[in-house]
Design a protein around this motif. Structure first.
Motif, mmCIF file in Angstrom:
data_model
loop_
_atom_site.group_PDB
_atom_site.id
_atom_site.type_symbol
_atom_site.label_atom_id
_atom_site.label_comp_id
_atom_site.label_asym_id
_atom_site.label_seq_id
_atom_site.Cartn_x
_atom_site.Cartn_y
_atom_site.Cartn_z
ATOM 1 N N SER A 31 0.811 -1.152 0.008
ATOM 2 C CA SER A 31 -0.081 0.016 0.223
ATOM 3 C C SER A 31 0.948 1.369 0.026
ATOM 4 N N SER A 32 1.988 1.267 0.967
ATOM 5 C CA SER A 32 2.801 2.391 1.017
ATOM 6 C C SER A 32 3.353 2.678 -0.429
ATOM 7 N N VAL A 33 3.999 1.680 -0.918
ATOM 8 C CA VAL A 33 4.838 1.869 -2.263
ATOM 9 C C VAL A 33 3.914 2.117 -3.397
ATOM 10 N N GLN A 34 2.415 1.622 -3.584
ATOM 11 C CA GLN A 34 1.791 1.943 -4.236
ATOM 12 C C GLN A 34 1.431 3.510 -4.274
ATOM 13 N N ASN A 35 1.577 3.995 -3.333
ATOM 14 C CA ASN A 35 0.953 5.557 -3.203
ATOM 15 C C ASN A 35 2.595 6.443 -3.199
#
Length: 222
Positions: free
Chosen positions: A187-191
């Motif tokens: 989730s963090s890397v996707q954003n």
């Protein structure tokens, strides 16, 4: 620790290896012997890199920093130090003078792992630092888990910590925690601007998290 303490001193410190193994491991994996002889723990912190080697380990230890100027001395948690605008919370007229944390209890162990693209002189791709404390009934009584290089700064992952706290430290609960760490990473890397790396980092986080928990369980059995 004074801010000018070189990595090799921390890496080889008997008291750090006994009480804060995660930090000793993290410092042992910084760059090369030459870099570890000259590079300092304070420099690693104020450089405020998303891939800072020691920071995830220090955050798992719930470390604090002392910031000193001619006007005052400020103390703040490392987690707060990396919040807000700018690279970090140090002011233009301040220097970082020391880093400190409470000695983990006799019932706690710590560990650290990082993934780099090569075996030496590797910049962190992802990293994890963890502190786990358990009682005689194998119930997790304290847990701190910090991840590096999944966002602008290393972060505590409380969603994953909540899976273990006050629960039995067994394979089922550990696997649930690892899955949550993988989800948070994704989730963090996707954003982030590096969303193309999300799948790679998500799956890699499972691997290094498993290594950390294996090391923690091995220390409990020792």
């Amino acid at each position: 620790m004074g801010a000018l303490t070189p990595f090799h001193i921390i890496e080889n410190s008997e008291i750090i290896n006994k009480n804060a193994k995660a930090l000793a491991i993290a410092c042992s994996e910084v760059g090369s012997p030459q870099i570890r002889n000259l590079g300092t723990i304070g420099g690693n912190i104020v450089n405020a890199s998303a891939a800072g080697d020691s920071i995830a380990a220090l955050m798992a230890l719930d470390a604090y920093v002392t910031l000193t100027s001619s006007r005052e001395e400020r103390i703040m948690s490392l987690e707060k130090f990396y919040q807000g605008d700018g690279d970090c919370q140090i002011r233009k007229d301040e220097i970082l003078t020391e880093i400190f944390f409470k000695t983990p209890s006799e019932n706690a162990v710590t560990s650290f792992r990082k993934l780099g693209k090569r075996k030496a002189l590797a910049i962190v791709v992802i990293s994890i630092g963890a502190l786990i404390e358990k009682n005689e009934e194998n119930i997790c009584t304290k847990v701190h888990i910090a991840l590096g290089a999944i966002s602008r700064y290393p972060v505590r992952v409380r969603e994953a910590e909540e899976i273990l706290i006050n629960k039995e430290l067994n394979e089922e609960n550990i696997n649930k925690c690892i899955e949550k760490l993988s989800q948070v990473t994704d989730s963090s890397v996707q954003n982030s601007p590096f969303k193309d790396l999300a799948l790679y980092k998500r799956e890699s986080m499972k691997g290094i998290s498993t290594e950390v928990f294996d090391h923690i369980l091995m220390q409990f059995k020792a």
